[in-house]
Design a protein around this motif. Structure first.
Motif, short mmCIF file in Angstrom:
data_model
loop_
_atom_site.label_atom_id
_atom_site.label_comp_id
_atom_site.label_asym_id
_atom_site.label_seq_id
_atom_site.Cartn_x
_atom_site.Cartn_y
_atom_site.Cartn_z
N TRP A 216 -23.63 60.88 -86.92
CA TRP A 216 -24.06 61.69 -85.79
C TRP A 216 -24.09 60.88 -84.50
CZ3 TRP A 216 -27.71 61.81 -81.99
CH2 TRP A 216 -27.90 63.03 -81.33
N ARG B 241 -34.43 73.58 -77.35
CA ARG B 241 -32.96 73.57 -77.44
C ARG B 241 -32.40 74.74 -78.24
NH1 ARG B 241 -34.42 68.64 -80.15
NH2 ARG B 241 -34.37 68.86 -82.42
N ASP B 242 -31.05 74.81 -78.22
CA ASP B 242 -30.24 75.71 -79.04
C ASP B 242 -30.33 77.18 -78.61
OD1 ASP B 242 -29.83 73.32 -80.37
OD2 ASP B 242 -31.28 73.76 -81.95
N ASN C 216 -21.48 68.72 -87.09
CA ASN C 216 -22.65 69.42 -87.62
C ASN C 216 -22.63 70.88 -87.20
OD1 ASN C 216 -23.69 67.31 -85.48
ND2 ASN C 216 -25.30 68.82 -85.40
N ASP C 217 -23.64 71.40 -86.56
CA ASP C 217 -23.82 72.84 -86.38
C ASP C 217 -22.58 73.61 -85.91
OD1 ASP C 217 -26.20 71.46 -86.38
OD2 ASP C 217 -27.00 72.40 -84.58
N PHE D 79 -25.54 69.56 -76.79
CA PHE D 79 -26.12 70.05 -78.04
C PHE D 79 -25.70 71.50 -78.29
CE2 PHE D 79 -30.10 67.28 -79.26
CZ PHE D 79 -29.28 66.17 -79.38
N SER D 80 -26.31 72.11 -79.31
CA SER D 80 -25.88 73.43 -79.77
C SER D 80 -26.15 74.55 -78.77
CB SER D 80 -26.57 73.75 -81.10
OG SER D 80 -26.02 72.91 -82.09
N GLU E 207 -35.36 74.80 -84.94
CA GLU E 207 -34.07 74.58 -84.30
C GLU E 207 -33.19 75.81 -84.52
OE1 GLU E 207 -33.06 69.96 -84.42
OE2 GLU E 207 -33.11 70.77 -86.45
N CYS E 208 -32.21 75.95 -83.66
CA CYS E 208 -31.14 76.95 -83.82
C CYS E 208 -31.62 78.35 -84.21
CB CYS E 208 -30.13 76.46 -84.85
SG CYS E 208 -29.34 74.92 -84.40
N TRP F 144 -23.85 75.03 -91.47
CA TRP F 144 -23.33 73.66 -91.57
C TRP F 144 -23.65 73.13 -92.97
CZ3 TRP F 144 -26.99 69.32 -89.64
CH2 TRP F 144 -26.47 68.06 -89.96
N MET G 133 -22.54 63.83 -78.84
CA MET G 133 -22.24 65.23 -79.15
C MET G 133 -21.31 65.93 -78.16
SD MET G 133 -23.21 66.29 -81.99
CE MET G 133 -22.91 64.78 -82.86
N GLN H 211 -20.59 71.14 -83.28
CA GLN H 211 -21.08 69.84 -82.86
C GLN H 211 -20.16 68.77 -83.45
OE1 GLN H 211 -24.65 69.02 -81.14
NE2 GLN H 211 -23.31 70.59 -80.26
N TYR I 193 -27.63 74.12 -93.29
CA TYR I 193 -28.50 74.04 -92.12
C TYR I 193 -27.84 74.65 -90.87
CZ TYR I 193 -32.38 72.18 -89.40
OH TYR I 193 -33.51 72.08 -88.62
N ALA I 194 -28.69 74.97 -89.90
CA ALA I 194 -28.29 75.33 -88.52
C ALA I 194 -27.19 76.38 -88.42
CB ALA I 194 -27.87 74.06 -87.77
C1 FRU Z 1 -29.48 70.99 -85.56
C2 FRU Z 1 -29.48 70.17 -84.28
C3 FRU Z 1 -29.75 71.03 -83.07
C4 FRU Z 1 -29.13 70.24 -81.96
C5 FRU Z 1 -27.93 69.64 -82.63
C6 FRU Z 1 -27.58 68.26 -82.18
O1 FRU Z 1 -28.76 70.39 -86.57
O2 FRU Z 1 -30.43 69.12 -84.37
O3 FRU Z 1 -31.13 71.30 -82.86
O4 FRU Z 1 -28.78 71.03 -80.87
O5 FRU Z 1 -28.22 69.61 -84.02
O6 FRU Z 1 -26.39 67.82 -82.76
#
Ligand code: FRU
Length: 489
Positions: A84, A185-186, A59-60, A119-120, A245-246, A312, A87, A76, A295-296
């Protein structure tokens, strides 16, 4: 003395390498990815010139950074499946933003220290010249929405081997005092006036809406291990947004840009940053991409001073041995009206094969098949709106007309496949230019460089046609250029 030092450095490096080779968590994870490569490779829907993991779930984009002559991309990664979970941070590098070399996994959850997920986060060059990652660490048995810490990692000279920072955790929720932050987070680092800041996303009310925030921190030492909470930088103006997020936050073309991923379409705000008050005042807003398949995103500043961003791409079918890729690198700018411009990095044109070109022609009520075909194409078309109520391109069209992915404009909106966003030509815009990047099951569309839509599409492998269409009326195509694009893997 010099010789002694260099031997010492070598010995430390060899030790570090050894430690990495012997890191059973990374060995296991790499074997997990490897075991899915065969399956992922044979899937004909998988993009071939977009960045992706060797196999399994990604992902991200995380911590993109230009370091020692290479663009580095982390992401990620679930090494153990195409869904998912678990991570880790995958890693690759590129000299030119186009072709990428996969590298050993950079970050793994340190189970012995109670870590469940990495995580990110972001990466930077530390005050000692070494690269440093700051990321969100989720503990075992902890709820990611209610509990997180921000950890660091440091690397050897080439960013190939990473170790967790001895000062971890670098930031904990104790910094907030009585303020309770959920989904914290992030981390994203930025520098202003010689000071180091960090932003993090979250919400203040268990996702009840109206309190989705970006929080601001300032470093208290050059090693970036001591931090002070500066307060809430930004609260999302829409009450229905439950969390952010992010966040990405950076200066560009005389504006400050805040990018947020609010569990929906990714948005940007441009405005002013007051580092004394620790506040961002938004003046303009818009979508980074008009599709929820995007996203992200995360970004870097490159040696040419360009702000380059990747998102992503999500929403693929499951069970294919892979899932997820990144968009092409987009170079950002802010126009005189405070609106964001995104353009695919010109380096991508290295992938072009033989050019196909048509000059001015009309399409009257219906569609014209174009001679070029394929599922890995770049197309640039300049259209003058005439009497047609809806016009544009169709890609992945079936010979018998039974299927196609339309990319069209109807005077008030832009459609790409099943996604539609508000869009109108401005009075000063005489024509509409679509810049389209088609890569198997992904299409990225740019309209006059100011609206972007990334779509995951579902087309039959034999549907490869390209058409120009006009509904109820006619249009003039000023020019059409197309190129087959080569795979990067
Ligand atoms: C965004 C997210 C972030 C997190 C990560 C986890 O897609 O949910 O907030 O750090 O992915 O994989």
């Amino acid at each position: 003395m010099k010789i002694v030092i260099s031997f010492l450095t070598l010995a430390i490096f060899a030790l570090a390498l050894n430690a990495a080779e012997k890191n059973p968590a990374i060995d296991r994870a790499m074997a997990g990815v490897e075991s899915a490569v065969g399956k992922a490779k044979v899937d004909v829907t998988r993009p071939v010139y977009h960045f992706h993991a060797p196999a399994n779930w990604m992902n991200d984009p995380n911590g993109p950074i230009f370091f020692n002559g290479y663009y580095h991309m982390f992401y990620q990664l679930n090494p153990y499946g195409d869904n998912w979970g678990n991570m880790h941070w995958g890693h690759a590098r590129s000299r030119d933003l186009v072709s990428w070399e996969h590298l050993p996994i950079a970050l793994w959850p340190s189970k012995e220290r109670g870590e469940e997920h990495c995580f990110s986060g972001c990466a930077t060059t530390g005050s000692d010249g070494r690269a440093m990652i700051i990321y969100t660490s989720i503990g075992q048995g902890k709820r990611a929405d209610d509990y997180a810490e921000q950890w660091g990692a440091i690397s050897d000279g080439d960013l190939l081997v990473w170790g967790k920072h001895p000062k971890n955790p670098l930031l904990t929720d104790k910094l907030h005092g009585d303020l309770k932050v959920y989904d914290w987070r992030d981390p994203f680092l930025f520098r202003d006036g010689g000071r180091d800041f960090l932003v993090l996303g979250g919400n203040l009310n268990q996702r009840k809406g109206g309190q989705a925030v970006v929080l601001l921190y300032e470093a208290e030492n050059p090693q970036l291990t001591e931090w002070k909470f500066r307060g809430v930088l930004f609260t999302h103006p829409d009450a229905k947004v439950v969390n952010i997020e992010c966040p990405n936050f950076f200066p560009l073309d005389g504006h400050w840009v805040l990018v947020v991923s609010p569990h929906g379409k990714v948005e940007y705000f441009t405005g002013k940053f007051d580092p004394v008050a620790g506040k961002f005042t938004a003046e303009q807003r818009g979508l980074i991409d008009g599709s929820d398949n995007y996203y992200a995103p995360n970004c870097l500043l490159d040696p040419q001073g360009r702000r380059v961003m990747w998102g992503w791409v999500r929403g693929f079918k499951s069970g294919l041995g892979w899932n997820g890729c990144l968009t092409l690198p987009r170079v950002l700018g802010v126009d005189s009206q405070g609106q964001l411009r995104e353009r695919v990095a010109p380096e991508i044109s290295k992938l072009r094969g033989e050019r196909f070109e048509l000059t001015e022609f009309k399409v009257v009520e219906g569609s014209r098949k174009i001679e070029i075909q394929g599922d890995t194409l770049e197309i640039e078309i300049e259209l003058e709106s005439g009497t047609a109520s809806d016009f544009g391109l169709k890609v992945r069209s079936a010979r018998d007309g039974s299927a196609a992915v339309p990319i069209g404009y109807d005077g008030k909106s832009l459609g790409v496949g099943s996604a539609r966003i508000p869009f109108s030509l401005r009075p000063d815009e005489k024509a509409l230019t679509f810049h389209v990047f088609l890569d198997k099951s992904v299409v990225e569309v740019f309209a006059n460089d100011r609206a972007c839509v990334t779509r995951v599409i579902n087309a039959k492998s034999e549907d490869l046609g390209v058409e120009v269409f006009a509904t109820r009326g006619e249009i003039t195509v000023r020019s059409l250029k197309a190129w087959p694009l080569r795979p990067i893997w």
